[in-house]
Motif scaffolding. Structure first.
Motif, PDB file in Angstrom:
ATOM      1  N   LEU A  65      17.372   5.606 -45.186  1.00 49.64           N
ATOM      2  CA  LEU A  65      18.173   5.628 -43.931  1.00 49.64           C
ATOM      3  C   LEU A  65      19.377   5.406 -44.119  1.00 49.64           C
ATOM      4  O   LEU A  65      19.981   4.750 -44.977  1.00 49.64           O
TER       5      LEU A  65
ATOM      6  N   ASP B 253      23.118   4.005 -42.179  1.00 48.68           N
ATOM      7  CA  ASP B 253      23.264   2.587 -41.581  1.00 48.68           C
ATOM      8  C   ASP B 253      22.556   2.861 -40.272  1.00 48.68           C
ATOM      9  O   ASP B 253      22.560   3.601 -39.597  1.00 48.68           O
ATOM     10  N   ILE B 254      21.609   1.580 -40.024  1.00 50.82           N
ATOM     11  CA  ILE B 254      21.168   1.426 -38.733  1.00 50.82           C
ATOM     12  C   ILE B 254      22.103   1.313 -37.569  1.00 50.82           C
ATOM     13  O   ILE B 254      22.936   0.649 -37.399  1.00 50.82           O
ATOM     14  N   LYS B 255      22.009   2.363 -36.554  1.00 52.25           N
ATOM     15  CA  LYS B 255      22.729   2.239 -35.391  1.00 52.25           C
ATOM     16  C   LYS B 255      22.240   1.284 -34.316  1.00 52.25           C
ATOM     17  O   LYS B 255      21.015   1.446 -34.187  1.00 52.25           O
TER      18      LYS B 255
ATOM     19  N   LEU C  66      16.047   9.095 -35.892  1.00 50.41           N
ATOM     20  CA  LEU C  66      15.618   8.642 -37.213  1.00 50.41           C
ATOM     21  C   LEU C  66      16.540   8.833 -38.165  1.00 50.41           C
ATOM     22  O   LEU C  66      17.034   7.894 -38.946  1.00 50.41           O
TER      23      LEU C  66
ATOM     24  N   GLY D 149      19.740   7.488 -38.138  1.00 48.08           N
ATOM     25  CA  GLY D 149      20.034   5.900 -38.225  1.00 48.08           C
ATOM     26  C   GLY D 149      19.397   5.171 -36.751  1.00 48.08           C
ATOM     27  O   GLY D 149      19.688   3.835 -37.012  1.00 48.08           O
TER      28      GLY D 149
ATOM     29  N   LEU E 216      16.358   3.689 -34.573  1.00 53.78           N
ATOM     30  CA  LEU E 216      15.066   3.193 -34.918  1.00 53.78           C
ATOM     31  C   LEU E 216      14.114   3.773 -33.764  1.00 53.78           C
ATOM     32  O   LEU E 216      13.815   2.977 -33.006  1.00 53.78           O
TER      33      LEU E 216
ATOM     34  N   LEU F 238       9.836   2.179 -42.665  1.00 54.20           N
ATOM     35  CA  LEU F 238      11.072   1.806 -42.803  1.00 54.20           C
ATOM     36  C   LEU F 238      11.136   1.187 -44.420  1.00 54.20           C
ATOM     37  O   LEU F 238      12.195   1.605 -45.066  1.00 54.20           O
TER      38      LEU F 238
ATOM     39  N   PHE G  72      14.783   0.451 -46.417  1.00 62.12           N
ATOM     40  CA  PHE G  72      15.421  -0.426 -45.394  1.00 62.12           C
ATOM     41  C   PHE G  72      14.285  -1.793 -45.128  1.00 62.12           C
ATOM     42  O   PHE G  72      13.357  -1.650 -45.076  1.00 62.12           O
TER      43      PHE G  72
ATOM     44  N   MET H 177      15.268  -6.801 -39.318  1.00 63.90           N
ATOM     45  CA  MET H 177      15.335  -6.753 -37.677  1.00 63.90           C
ATOM     46  C   MET H 177      15.227  -7.939 -36.985  1.00 63.90           C
ATOM     47  O   MET H 177      14.099  -8.725 -37.031  1.00 63.90           O
TER      48      MET H 177
ATOM     49  N   ARG I 247      11.925  -8.055 -34.363  1.00 64.55           N
ATOM     50  CA  ARG I 247      11.115  -7.081 -34.715  1.00 64.55           C
ATOM     51  C   ARG I 247       9.609  -6.653 -34.064  1.00 64.55           C
ATOM     52  O   ARG I 247       9.317  -5.613 -33.810  1.00 64.55           O
TER      53      ARG I 247
END
Ligand code: SF4
Ligand code: SF4
Ligand code: SF4
Length: 310
Positions: A202, A204-206, A227, A230, A232, A279, A284, A289, A292
């Motif tokens: 993945l 960078d998570i946005k 996804l 980035g 979820l 994930l 990741f 998170m 989560r």
């Protein structure tokens, strides 16, 4: 031909499911004129549970061939109404994700009632502190339940709210004499036209409020999977159907990630475990998170999916 009688009830509900039913539009009008007779529907028709003047001692909902219930089960009155509906209706439909899986209200299952009352009546920054009410209101249950944790359910129509196509399809199936109807057990991803490149790992998570990369002049099937960009997006663990029988997923069509409002793909699925596994296999660490459990089971906290820890 005699009309099919229908009773509708809303429990721990916001009425969005009833609005979705009205959104069936002309087809609903035709059904009402020719095929259906609502004998009980408190959202639009005054009908008292204990007689019109409160003269009866036992709850009484009229008998009906089809019963439809929206909303989750949160207090003792909801249990009583659900059981009376089950007793009086030959076929019972759970309408909307609150009824099928607990919905948004079941987020409360991460807390107990004392914590709820403490926050709502004492600690909330927008409330003058006071005591929780106890008179003339039904007592809360220990947590928020899906309908089938209280009574048997014959047909499940998830969605927050359900797409009118599925409500229509279920009603038409019943009118044809069928006693069963089920939406396909597919994921939102299975119906999503975005471009999947399938690369592992993945980016960078946005944050949800960030804009994905897309060309506004091109259709949705020109955009890369959110996804893979980035976000979820909960499409992999969410039941398809929000676009109706043939449309694209609603949120994806507006360039927004799926938040899971149709609940798990099938009964017994574990979206938290499945998504965290996906994930992790993409490198990741899901333990980073925040909240989560609340994020991954936002709409499906009943059936013990969400519970108070410790
Ligand atoms: S499923 Fe959604 S639209 Fe239906 S009652 Fe629950 S919150 Fe409202
Ligand atoms: S993860 Fe989201 S954007 Fe990607 S295919 Fe699934 S539903 Fe579509
Ligand atoms: S894309 Fe996901 S959150 Fe959006 S309407 Fe469809 S199921 Fe619900």
């Amino acid at each position: 031909m005699a009309k099919v009688t229908v009773a509708e009830e809303w429990l721990n509900s916001c009425s969005g499911c009833e609005i979705a039913t009205l959104n069936i539009g002309d087809v609903l009008v035709d059904l009402l004129v020719n095929n259906l007779e609502f004998v009980h529907i408190p959202v639009i028709m005054d009908h008292k549970y204990f007689g019109q003047t409160g003269e009866e001692t036992e709850m009484n909902i009229p008998e009906a061939v089809v019963g439809i219930i929206s909303g989750s089960v949160r207090n003792e009155e909801h249990v009583e109404v659900a059981k009376e509906m089950r007793k009086k209706c030959q076929i019972l439909i759970a309408l909307g994700t609150c009824a099928t899986d607990g919905g948004i209200p079941a987020l409360i299952n991460m807390y107990d009632n004392d914590e709820l009352n403490q926050f709502v009546y004492k600690d909330s920054p927008t409330t003058d502190p006071g005591e929780p009410p106890t008179k003339n209101i039904p007592p809360l249950l220990d947590k928020c339940y899906a309908l089938d944790e209280v009574v048997d359910v014959d047909i499940y129509l998830p969605g927050c709210p359900p797409h009118p196509d599925w409500i229509t399809a279920a009603v038409l199936a019943l009118l044809e004499g069928k006693t069963e109807f089920a939406m396909p057990e597919r994921s939102v991803c299975d119906t999503c036209p975005t471009i999947k490149q399938g690369k592992k790992g993945l980016p960078d998570i946005k944050r949800m409020l960030q804009s994905p990369v897309f060309d506004p002049d091109k259709p949705i099937d020109d955009m890369r999977c959110l996804l893979e960009q980035g976000f979820l997006c909960l499409g992999p663990v969410t039941r398809a159907g929000c676009g109706g029988k043939s449309g694209n997923p609603r949120c994806i069509s507006t360039r927004m990630p799926c938040r899971g409002c149709y609940g798990p793909i099938r009964k017994g699925a574990k979206p938290i475990v499945d998504y965290m596994g996906a994930l992790a296999s993409n490198g990741f660490d899901p333990s980073t998170m925040p909240d989560r459990r609340g994020y991954l089971a936002r709409f499906c906290g009943a059936h013990n999916m969400l519970k108070k820890l410790g």
